[in-house]
Design a protein around this motif. Sequence first.
Motif, PDB file in Angstrom:
ATOM      1  N   GLN A 150       0.826  -1.215   0.000  1.00  0.00           N
ATOM      2  CA  GLN A 150       0.000   0.000   0.000  1.00  0.00           C
ATOM      3  C   GLN A 150       0.856   1.259   0.000  1.00  0.00           C
ATOM      4  O   GLN A 150       0.438   2.306  -0.507  1.00  0.00           O
ATOM      5  N   ALA A 151       2.065   1.154   0.550  1.00  0.00           N
ATOM      6  CA  ALA A 151       2.981   2.301   0.584  1.00  0.00           C
ATOM      7  C   ALA A 151       3.716   2.485  -0.740  1.00  0.00           C
ATOM      8  O   ALA A 151       4.477   3.439  -0.897  1.00  0.00           O
ATOM      9  N   GLY A 152       3.527   1.561  -1.688  1.00  0.00           N
ATOM     10  CA  GLY A 152       4.108   1.740  -3.013  1.00  0.00           C
ATOM     11  C   GLY A 152       5.240   0.811  -3.394  1.00  0.00           C
ATOM     12  O   GLY A 152       5.792   0.923  -4.488  1.00  0.00           O
ATOM     13  N   PHE A 153       5.626  -0.105  -2.514  1.00  0.00           N
ATOM     14  CA  PHE A 153       6.673  -1.059  -2.884  1.00  0.00           C
ATOM     15  C   PHE A 153       6.086  -2.062  -3.883  1.00  0.00           C
ATOM     16  O   PHE A 153       4.970  -2.556  -3.699  1.00  0.00           O
ATOM     17  N   ASP A 154       6.841  -2.348  -4.947  1.00  0.00           N
ATOM     18  CA  ASP A 154       6.326  -3.173  -6.043  1.00  0.00           C
ATOM     19  C   ASP A 154       6.362  -4.666  -5.756  1.00  0.00           C
ATOM     20  O   ASP A 154       5.354  -5.347  -5.893  1.00  0.00           O
TER      21      ASP A 154
END
Length: 108
Positions: free
Chosen positions: A81-85
């Motif tokens: 959710q924080a953007g790590f792929d």
Amino acid sequence: MLSEISPTALHAWLEDTTRPAPYLLDVREDWEFAHCHLANSQLMPMHTVPLQMNKLPDDVPLVVICHHGVRSYQVGQYLVQAGFDEVLSLAGGVAAWADQVDPGMPRY
């Protein structure tokens, strides 16, 4: 979306020198990490992740590790959710790793 990786699949990945190694993020407490941990894993207790996630690499897959796979799954979802792929949770945690990969690992 967060996926899980089995201990045997993670072991095979770590042994495969043709594949870039993942970053092993252990989210247990200090005392748990001191008792047992996977080689080359980095400790970042779960409650510190929001304040320290800027220290995590964003160019390699992350494998999140805990005792039984519950905390690692929660942290993994948070990181996605924080953007790590590429984030994976170690299914069953270090307990499953000890059962399936390293029977000599201390248990608790």
